[in-house]
Design a protein around this motif. Sequence first.
Motif, PDB file in Angstrom:
ATOM      1  N   TYR A 170      32.244  15.522 -30.703  1.00  0.00           N
ATOM      2  CA  TYR A 170      31.999  14.900 -29.401  1.00  0.00           C
ATOM      3  C   TYR A 170      32.979  13.758 -29.166  1.00  0.00           C
ATOM      4  CZ  TYR A 170      29.576  12.299 -25.697  1.00  0.00           C
ATOM      5  OH  TYR A 170      29.276  11.634 -24.538  1.00  0.00           O
ATOM      6  N   ALA A 171      33.238  12.987 -30.220  1.00  0.00           N
ATOM      7  CA  ALA A 171      34.228  11.902 -30.113  1.00  0.00           C
ATOM      8  C   ALA A 171      35.601  12.474 -29.760  1.00  0.00           C
ATOM      9  CB  ALA A 171      34.306  11.125 -31.430  1.00  0.00           C
ATOM     10  N   GLY A 172      35.911  13.631 -30.347  1.00  0.00           N
ATOM     11  CA  GLY A 172      37.177  14.281 -30.027  1.00  0.00           C
ATOM     12  C   GLY A 172      37.237  14.700 -28.569  1.00  0.00           C
ATOM     13  N   GLY A 173      36.097  15.154 -28.016  1.00  0.00           N
ATOM     14  CA  GLY A 173      36.043  15.525 -26.615  1.00  0.00           C
ATOM     15  C   GLY A 173      36.277  14.323 -25.703  1.00  0.00           C
ATOM     16  N   LEU A 174      35.657  13.192 -26.054  1.00  0.00           N
ATOM     17  CA  LEU A 174      35.875  11.965 -25.284  1.00  0.00           C
ATOM     18  C   LEU A 174      37.331  11.527 -25.360  1.00  0.00           C
ATOM     19  CD1 LEU A 174      32.690   9.922 -26.314  1.00  0.00           C
ATOM     20  CD2 LEU A 174      33.106  11.109 -24.136  1.00  0.00           C
ATOM     21  N   ARG A 175      37.895  11.693 -26.531  1.00  0.00           N
ATOM     22  CA  ARG A 175      39.294  11.323 -26.727  1.00  0.00           C
ATOM     23  C   ARG A 175      40.213  12.184 -25.866  1.00  0.00           C
ATOM     24  NH1 ARG A 175      42.512  13.075 -32.085  1.00  0.00           N
ATOM     25  NH2 ARG A 175      44.577  12.298 -31.532  1.00  0.00           N
ATOM     26  N   ALA A 176      39.924  13.473 -25.783  1.00  0.00           N
ATOM     27  CA  ALA A 176      40.747  14.372 -24.977  1.00  0.00           C
ATOM     28  C   ALA A 176      40.720  13.966 -23.509  1.00  0.00           C
ATOM     29  CB  ALA A 176      40.258  15.807 -25.141  1.00  0.00           C
ATOM     30  N   GLN A 177      39.574  13.485 -23.027  1.00  0.00           N
ATOM     31  CA  GLN A 177      39.455  13.049 -21.644  1.00  0.00           C
ATOM     32  C   GLN A 177      40.271  11.794 -21.378  1.00  0.00           C
ATOM     33  OE1 GLN A 177      35.270  12.566 -20.832  1.00  0.00           O
ATOM     34  NE2 GLN A 177      34.770  14.674 -21.405  1.00  0.00           N
ATOM     35  N   ASN A 178      40.407  10.957 -22.413  1.00  0.00           N
ATOM     36  CA  ASN A 178      41.099   9.678 -22.245  1.00  0.00           C
ATOM     37  C   ASN A 178      42.613   9.769 -22.456  1.00  0.00           C
ATOM     38  OD1 ASN A 178      38.656   8.384 -21.790  1.00  0.00           O
ATOM     39  ND2 ASN A 178      38.359   7.877 -23.954  1.00  0.00           N
ATOM     40  N   VAL A 190      31.313   6.333 -31.064  1.00  0.00           N
ATOM     41  CA  VAL A 190      30.816   7.672 -31.404  1.00  0.00           C
ATOM     42  C   VAL A 190      31.486   8.184 -32.672  1.00  0.00           C
ATOM     43  CG1 VAL A 190      30.715  10.073 -30.649  1.00  0.00           C
ATOM     44  CG2 VAL A 190      30.244   8.243 -29.023  1.00  0.00           C
ATOM     45  N   LEU A 191      32.788   7.962 -32.799  1.00  0.00           N
ATOM     46  CA  LEU A 191      33.522   8.387 -33.995  1.00  0.00           C
ATOM     47  C   LEU A 191      32.946   7.728 -35.241  1.00  0.00           C
ATOM     48  CD1 LEU A 191      35.924   9.730 -35.473  1.00  0.00           C
ATOM     49  CD2 LEU A 191      37.251   7.664 -34.923  1.00  0.00           C
ATOM     50  N   VAL A 192      32.726   6.423 -35.177  1.00  0.00           N
ATOM     51  CA  VAL A 192      32.192   5.692 -36.324  1.00  0.00           C
ATOM     52  C   VAL A 192      30.796   6.197 -36.677  1.00  0.00           C
ATOM     53  CG1 VAL A 192      31.423   3.434 -37.142  1.00  0.00           C
ATOM     54  CG2 VAL A 192      33.590   3.641 -35.914  1.00  0.00           C
ATOM     55  N   CYS A 193      29.981   6.447 -35.664  1.00  0.00           N
ATOM     56  CA  CYS A 193      28.629   6.972 -35.918  1.00  0.00           C
ATOM     57  C   CYS A 193      28.704   8.325 -36.620  1.00  0.00           C
ATOM     58  CB  CYS A 193      27.851   7.107 -34.609  1.00  0.00           C
ATOM     59  SG  CYS A 193      27.354   5.530 -33.874  1.00  0.00           S
ATOM     60  N   GLY A 194      29.619   9.168 -36.164  1.00  0.00           N
ATOM     61  CA  GLY A 194      29.784  10.472 -36.795  1.00  0.00           C
ATOM     62  C   GLY A 194      30.207  10.360 -38.244  1.00  0.00           C
ATOM     63  N   LEU A 195      31.116   9.447 -38.519  1.00  0.00           N
ATOM     64  CA  LEU A 195      31.571   9.247 -39.890  1.00  0.00           C
ATOM     65  C   LEU A 195      30.452   8.724 -40.777  1.00  0.00           C
ATOM     66  CD1 LEU A 195      35.127   7.727 -39.270  1.00  0.00           C
ATOM     67  CD2 LEU A 195      34.594   9.963 -40.249  1.00  0.00           C
ATOM     68  N   VAL A 196      29.646   7.815 -40.220  1.00  0.00           N
ATOM     69  CA  VAL A 196      28.522   7.265 -40.988  1.00  0.00           C
ATOM     70  C   VAL A 196      27.542   8.381 -41.344  1.00  0.00           C
ATOM     71  CG1 VAL A 196      26.498   5.760 -40.870  1.00  0.00           C
ATOM     72  CG2 VAL A 196      28.709   4.930 -40.060  1.00  0.00           C
ATOM     73  N   ILE A 197      27.235   9.235 -40.368  1.00  0.00           N
ATOM     74  CA  ILE A 197      26.325  10.368 -40.623  1.00  0.00           C
ATOM     75  C   ILE A 197      26.926  11.301 -41.666  1.00  0.00           C
ATOM     76  CG2 ILE A 197      25.239  12.416 -39.617  1.00  0.00           C
ATOM     77  CD1 ILE A 197      25.124  10.879 -36.954  1.00  0.00           C
ATOM     78  N   LEU A 251      48.361   5.609 -37.787  1.00  0.00           N
ATOM     79  CA  LEU A 251      49.296   6.426 -37.008  1.00  0.00           C
ATOM     80  C   LEU A 251      49.007   6.378 -35.506  1.00  0.00           C
ATOM     81  CD1 LEU A 251      49.481   9.562 -39.342  1.00  0.00           C
ATOM     82  CD2 LEU A 251      51.146   7.715 -39.122  1.00  0.00           C
ATOM     83  N   LYS A 252      48.032   5.545 -35.110  1.00  0.00           N
ATOM     84  CA  LYS A 252      47.712   5.291 -33.709  1.00  0.00           C
ATOM     85  C   LYS A 252      47.220   6.540 -32.967  1.00  0.00           C
ATOM     86  CE  LYS A 252      51.059   1.504 -33.455  1.00  0.00           C
ATOM     87  NZ  LYS A 252      52.237   0.934 -32.754  1.00  0.00           N
ATOM     88  N   GLU A 253      46.524   7.405 -33.715  1.00  0.00           N
ATOM     89  CA  GLU A 253      46.001   8.610 -33.083  1.00  0.00           C
ATOM     90  C   GLU A 253      44.826   8.310 -32.156  1.00  0.00           C
ATOM     91  OE1 GLU A 253      45.100  11.369 -36.158  1.00  0.00           O
ATOM     92  OE2 GLU A 253      47.195  11.760 -36.665  1.00  0.00           O
ATOM     93  N   TRP A 254      44.181   7.165 -32.351  1.00  0.00           N
ATOM     94  CA  TRP A 254      43.044   6.799 -31.504  1.00  0.00           C
ATOM     95  C   TRP A 254      43.386   5.626 -30.580  1.00  0.00           C
ATOM     96  CZ3 TRP A 254      38.699   9.793 -31.474  1.00  0.00           C
ATOM     97  CH2 TRP A 254      38.557  10.695 -32.526  1.00  0.00           C
ATOM     98  N   LYS A 255      44.668   5.329 -30.467  1.00  0.00           N
ATOM     99  CA  LYS A 255      45.089   4.219 -29.632  1.00  0.00           C
ATOM    100  C   LYS A 255      44.813   4.521 -28.165  1.00  0.00           C
ATOM    101  CE  LYS A 255      49.087   1.335 -28.467  1.00  0.00           C
ATOM    102  NZ  LYS A 255      50.546   1.103 -28.690  1.00  0.00           N
ATOM    103  N   GLY A 256      44.257   3.542 -27.455  1.00  0.00           N
ATOM    104  CA  GLY A 256      44.038   3.681 -26.023  1.00  0.00           C
ATOM    105  C   GLY A 256      42.722   4.312 -25.627  1.00  0.00           C
ATOM    106  N   VAL A 257      41.933   4.780 -26.600  1.00  0.00           N
ATOM    107  CA  VAL A 257      40.655   5.387 -26.237  1.00  0.00           C
ATOM    108  C   VAL A 257      39.619   4.291 -25.974  1.00  0.00           C
ATOM    109  CG1 VAL A 257      41.154   7.455 -27.576  1.00  0.00           C
ATOM    110  CG2 VAL A 257      39.887   5.584 -28.641  1.00  0.00           C
ATOM    111  N   SER A 258      38.519   4.668 -25.352  1.00  0.00           N
ATOM    112  CA  SER A 258      37.498   3.696 -24.976  1.00  0.00           C
ATOM    113  C   SER A 258      36.689   3.225 -26.184  1.00  0.00           C
ATOM    114  CB  SER A 258      36.546   4.312 -23.948  1.00  0.00           C
ATOM    115  OG  SER A 258      35.816   5.377 -24.531  1.00  0.00           O
ATOM    116  N   THR A 259      36.006   2.111 -25.978  1.00  0.00           N
ATOM    117  CA  THR A 259      35.123   1.589 -27.026  1.00  0.00           C
ATOM    118  C   THR A 259      34.017   2.590 -27.341  1.00  0.00           C
ATOM    119  OG1 THR A 259      35.533  -0.681 -26.275  1.00  0.00           O
ATOM    120  CG2 THR A 259      33.591  -0.320 -27.663  1.00  0.00           C
TER     121      THR A 259
END
Length: 337
Positions: A148-156, A319-326, A306-314
Amino acid sequence: MDILIGLLIIAIGSFCQSSSYVPINKVKEWSWESFWLVQGVFAWLVFPFLGSLLGVPAGGSLFDLWGAGGAGMSIFYGILWGVGGLTFGLSMRYLGVALGQSIALGTCAGFGTLFPAIFAGTNLFEGNGLILLLGVCITLAGIAVIGYAGGLRAQNMSEERAAVKDFALTKGLLVALLAGVMSACFALGLDAGTPIKEAALAGGVDGLYAGLPVIFLVTLGGFLTNAAYCLQQNVANKSIGDYAKGKVWGNNLVFCALAGVLWYMQFFGLEMGKSFLTGSPVLLAFSWCILMALNVTFSNVWGIILKEWKGVSTKTITVLVCGLVILIFSLVFPNLF
């Protein structure tokens, strides 16, 4: 103290593996399939073979060890794992280091724990079997959140700031999931080669190195799969000429070798680290999950660098951090019982 040393060794190997994709950026004028094949020669043949020599008893040979039983099945599982290794590389191409490794390694951790239990006849609906099943379910939940985080990232993302040139979410998710499931066959290959490891120990080989001859058999099978695909792609994409570009061979060979040795260190470290965990059967049984959890963590550190998540929303980062924690919780969950 032994447990801490074992975990530290596994962590070092994991960090090396998560760093193995960084040299890709230094390879010049080669297509993906050309780089993947040449680095595979180092990752799956050269360094595993050199490592396997450390597991040969004095006066013996690798062929003597492989004759103890299980060699054929180790290679077979290696061929299946090769499909995972191949698609694992493609998942990096379509999703980037952070997202690609998170999904593929999370799936690999779950099924790498479940498959050996199923083949051993474990009942997954009671006792320890149920704990394993619940752990896998939690892992898949973590993967869904990361997806889901990847989907949000694609939109941004925009073309101007996209860190992953070939980013493709749907294709990448399917490839990464396949990579994870098939990569779990590596754990089955190690199990199949148990007689070889036992023969090495019986011959006086230190427990640090006894499993290395088995690793070579599994990676050999994986190399066969990857070599067939890469050569086919060389022909289809008319990139066979990459290997004739003499002016870049020196540079590319160095970085392919670097990627290969860094990749191999995860399993070299796993086998060495496990020899320090024999006093804790629970940690020993879940050492595969420990390695995958660390790989996910370090891969996302590299993704940030490598700045792969640069510019995405908070929200996306949250969501990414929550997924990693799970995901990480799913890997330690079985150890709580």
